[in-house]
Design a protein around this motif. Structure first.
Motif, mmCIF file in Angstrom:
data_model
loop_
_atom_site.group_PDB
_atom_site.id
_atom_site.type_symbol
_atom_site.label_atom_id
_atom_site.label_comp_id
_atom_site.label_asym_id
_atom_site.label_seq_id
_atom_site.Cartn_x
_atom_site.Cartn_y
_atom_site.Cartn_z
ATOM 1 N N CYS A 157 -22.576 65.274 -33.591
ATOM 2 C CA CYS A 157 -22.658 64.826 -32.202
ATOM 3 C C CYS A 157 -21.417 64.073 -31.757
ATOM 4 N N PRO B 60 -28.905 62.345 -31.754
ATOM 5 C CA PRO B 60 -29.883 62.895 -32.703
ATOM 6 C C PRO B 60 -31.326 62.659 -32.288
ATOM 7 N N ALA B 61 -31.600 61.491 -31.669
ATOM 8 C CA ALA B 61 -32.974 61.224 -31.244
ATOM 9 C C ALA B 61 -33.381 62.157 -30.118
ATOM 10 N N GLN C 77 -36.762 69.097 -29.804
ATOM 11 C CA GLN C 77 -37.275 70.077 -30.752
ATOM 12 C C GLN C 77 -38.774 69.905 -30.946
ATOM 13 N N CYS D 236 -32.189 65.159 -29.565
ATOM 14 C CA CYS D 236 -32.373 66.490 -30.148
ATOM 15 C C CYS D 236 -33.736 66.586 -30.829
ATOM 16 N N LYS D 237 -34.073 65.520 -31.549
ATOM 17 C CA LYS D 237 -35.344 65.548 -32.278
ATOM 18 C C LYS D 237 -36.517 65.633 -31.307
ATOM 19 N N ALA E 272 -27.937 67.828 -35.890
ATOM 20 C CA ALA E 272 -28.500 66.601 -35.334
ATOM 21 C C ALA E 272 -29.955 66.399 -35.726
ATOM 22 N N LEU E 273 -30.657 67.479 -36.090
ATOM 23 C CA LEU E 273 -32.072 67.329 -36.391
ATOM 24 C C LEU E 273 -32.309 66.654 -37.722
ATOM 25 N N MET F 149 -33.724 57.204 -39.181
ATOM 26 C CA MET F 149 -33.319 58.596 -39.165
ATOM 27 C C MET F 149 -32.481 58.958 -40.387
#
Lengths: 405, 296
Positions: A250, B125-126, B132, B128-129, A242-243, A199
């Motif tokens: 976060c 974050p994962a 989305q 959220c991804k 966060a994307l 990521m």
């Protein structure tokens, strides 16, 4: 005679028939003249307009080429997105090239929402009110009966604007015509289309893509000047959310704080050596680590923060009823100088109208009240002085007189 | 506004119900499921926190056949050999496959009970991804999730709600079965609408919205804040009768000039003032004799 040494011994037949003398004017270093830019009056930097004339005024005339503007987003990302769209629309109108990167929405969607420019030949902005001429009708002279000497003084200059016309105005209710938009060259970077192994590589992928575009399209300052130069406008939406893959927004103690800061460092280095300018929006209300937010601010040249009243208790405050939010200037740039020009007013509020995004200094309530009292006619004056006194003045009514404290 | 949300979210909508330990949002979530089922939509539920029987309790009738419960309650981490749904399957490909398994003409609604459980095992974050991507992909029409606010850091809650189109925060109300809902809805054009309502849920899972709570608190403060008119109840008279007003207007104020003089003073051009100096005999200043003007 200042004849160049090399031509002294040459036979006369080699001289061009149109040159009567061998004198050649020594041209100075080539001044880059690119449409949509102008040199700053303060330090000679090349400036571009952000699309919002009030913001240009705040930043000292415009955004210097090679710098980064950081916009801290408001809570629902409405006004920061609007400023980003103004910036990109200004690029389309000035025929610059665009680079848009986003993780949440497709950059093509952002480009389709650009506001339509108001293409008039005459400038729309209102200058400071001119003094009234004597051919005005009688009412205007009678408008102030007691304070008539103040009648011709200009009203308080509420909207910040520089005097010269640099930058355009946009109508928010309409979107830009597709023909105008397609005339500009746009490069898009939509993060889901660039899958990365981990990521955290999303920022480095973005930086690589930027570098590749700059080299390929010839925005490097070091590149040979084969064709006319242009400016690259870079709009990066919602970095740090966060994307983009990092946990800055976060966790209270993010482990990936270095990802965004390294990216901003590399971005600024890239911008300094190319003819480009960047606007970055960051959702700072989600980032809990204030030290990290401070270092992000330091890594950008200009920084402003938007605080919208929507949804907060300030919405009902009568002091703020004319405005949509507050604007805080977090940082002004020091570019090749020791001191920078600070804005005159520190309390600024913004208002998004249909044809203009205005940024005004916030006047406190009694000031506005006095201006309105002086404008009333005489008998209203005397009566209203007793009624309009706000609660911040203490007055006591006794039997014989009214005392003001 | 709660009733509007219950009647249906737009395609691509993401609704988050935020609750806390003092009031559980699961009843409201079940009302949303009930409303979606009555609209003849297929609903897929990822159940991490409660069992199937407990969730289906209260939902009755034929619409229940359109409810597909994916059991992540018995073995969410895959400790046994045959887990039905584990938390590691919370990614785009698995969820799309899961939703497409049950063939239904309309895209389904995905209900996640709860997001907090997933956030404990998958990084924010994962999550959220994935959410989305689910929204942008066409497999799922709308997503509803339950989030326990007191279990996470503010940044995590903020990031998730930043992605959401509607957020409902529930809190206990004054009376027994009433609750207060604060609703924030973001439309596609960027407009944000906020509302606060008192609601209660009946046994058949319909939501009854009562009056708004903000009106009760503020109305008591308003009468006190009314500005008292200082010209009332005075021992002297501040008002003017008509004759008095006429007399006042006729009065020539000391610094009121005639119109001509006003315009002359107002519009004096910049270079109009001239100083005419005619040197007087007394103005002769002889440098050598400073006492020249003394009459001695």
């Amino acid at each position: 005679m200042a004849a160049p040494v090399s031509t002294v011994g040459k036979p006369s037949t080699e001289r061009s028939p149109f040159n009567t003398t061998s004198f050649q004017k020594k041209t100075r270093t080539k001044l880059i003249s690119i449409p949509g830019t102008r040199p700053s009056v303060q330090n000679g930097q090349l400036l571009v307009s952000t699309g919002v004339t009030s913001l240009d005024y705040l930043l000292g005339g415009g955004l210097a080429v090679g710098t980064v503007l950081l916009i801290e987003e408001d809570r629902y990302d409405s006004y920061s997105r609007m400023i980003l769209k103004y910036f990109l629309a200004e690029g389309v109108v000035c025929r610059h090239e665009l680079f848009v990167a986003a993780a949440q929405d497709n950059p093509d969607d952002i480009l389709q929402e650009l506001p339509a420019p108001i293409l008039d030949d005459v400038a729309i902005h209102k200058p400071v009110e001119q003094p009234r001429l004597s051919c005005e009708p009688q009412d205007s002279l009678d408008a102030m009966k007691i304070a008539w000497r103040y009648q011709n003084l200009p009203k308080v200059q509420s909207a910040l604007a520089s005097s010269s016309r640099f930058g355009h105005y946009y109508d928010v209710s309409k979107t830009m015509e597709p023909e105008i938009r397609q005339a500009a060259k746009c490069h898009c970077f939509y993060l889901p289309e660039h899958p990365t192994h981990t990521m955290l590589e999303s920022y480095s992928a973005l930086l690589k893509s930027l570098q590749e575009v700059i080299n390929r399209e010839g925005f490097d300052v070091a590149a040979p000047m084969t064709k006319s130069r242009n400016i690259l406008r870079i709009g990066l939406h919602s970095l740090g959310s966060a994307l983009w893959g990092d946990d800055l927004s976060c966790h209270d103690n993010p482990r990936n704080g270095h990802a965004l800061t390294t990216f901003l460092y590399g971005l600024r280095a890239l911008l300094r050596s190319s003819l480009s300018v960047a606007v970055v929006t960051v959702p700072s209300h989600l980032i809990q680590d204030r030290a990290l937010m401070g270092s992000i601010t330091r890594l950008c040249d200009n920084a402003i923060a938007l605080e919208s009243f929507k949804g907060s208790e300030r919405e009902t405050n009568p002091l703020y009823k004319d405005y949509h939010g507050l604007l805080h200037v977090r940082q002004v740039p020091h570019l090749n100088c020791l001191a920078s020009k600070l804005p005159d007013h520190k309390d600024l509020a913004f208002k998004l109208k249909r044809k203009q995004f205005t940024i005004e200094p916030l006047h406190l309530f009694p000031f506005n009240m006095f201006v309105s009292v002086l404008n009333l006619s005489a008998d209203d004056n005397e009566k209203s002085l007793t009624l309009v006194l706000p609660a911040c003045f203490y007055y006591r009514v006794s039997k014989s007189k009214v005392k003001l404290y | 506004m709660l009733t509007e949300l219950l009647q249906g979210t737009d395609a691509g909508g993401f609704l988050i119900i935020q609750d806390s330990a003092s009031y559980s949002g699961r009843h409201l979530l079940k009302s949303f499921i009930n409303a979606a089922l009555n609209r003849e939509e297929a609903v897929h539920v990822l159940g991490f926190e409660v069992s199937e029987e407990e969730l289906k309790d209260g939902l009755k009738g034929s619409p229940v056949q359109r409810l597909h419960f994916h059991n992540a309650y018995t073995d969410p981490l895959g400790w046994t050999d045959q887990p039905s749904f584990t938390v590691h399957q919370f990614c785009l490909e698995e969820l799309t496959r899961l939703v497409k398994q049950t063939s239904h003409p309309k895209p389904a609604t995905l209900v996640i009970d709860s997001l907090s459980w997933i956030l404990r095992h998958v990084s924010a974050p994962a999550v959220c991804k994935t959410l989305q991507q689910l929204r942008k992909g066409g497999a799922v029409r709308a997503i509803m999730g339950l989030l326990h606010v007191d279990m996470h850091q503010r940044g995590t809650v903020g990031s998730l709600c930043h992605l959401a189109t509607s957020v409902i925060t529930v809190a206990p109300g004054m009376k027994g079965d009433e609750a207060v809902a604060k609703i924030t809805k973001r439309s596609k054009s960027g407009k944000v609408v906020q509302d606060e309502e008192i609601f209660s849920i009946k046994t058949d899972l319909t939501v009854v919205v009562q009056s708004k709570p903000s009106q009760l608190g503020h109305k008591q403060a308003d009468p006190e804040e009314q500005e008292t008119d200082p010209t009332a109840n005075l021992t002297f008279n501040l008002r003017l009768s008509n004759t008095e007003r006429e007399a006042k207007e006729k009065l020539a104020l000391p610094f009121v000039f005639s119109k001509e003089k006003k315009t002359a003073l107002l519009h004096s051009s910049p270079g109009s003032g001239r100083i005419l100096y005619e040197p007087d005999a007394n103005d002769d200043y002889d440098q050598e004799d400073p006492d020249d003007d003394l009459d001695v």
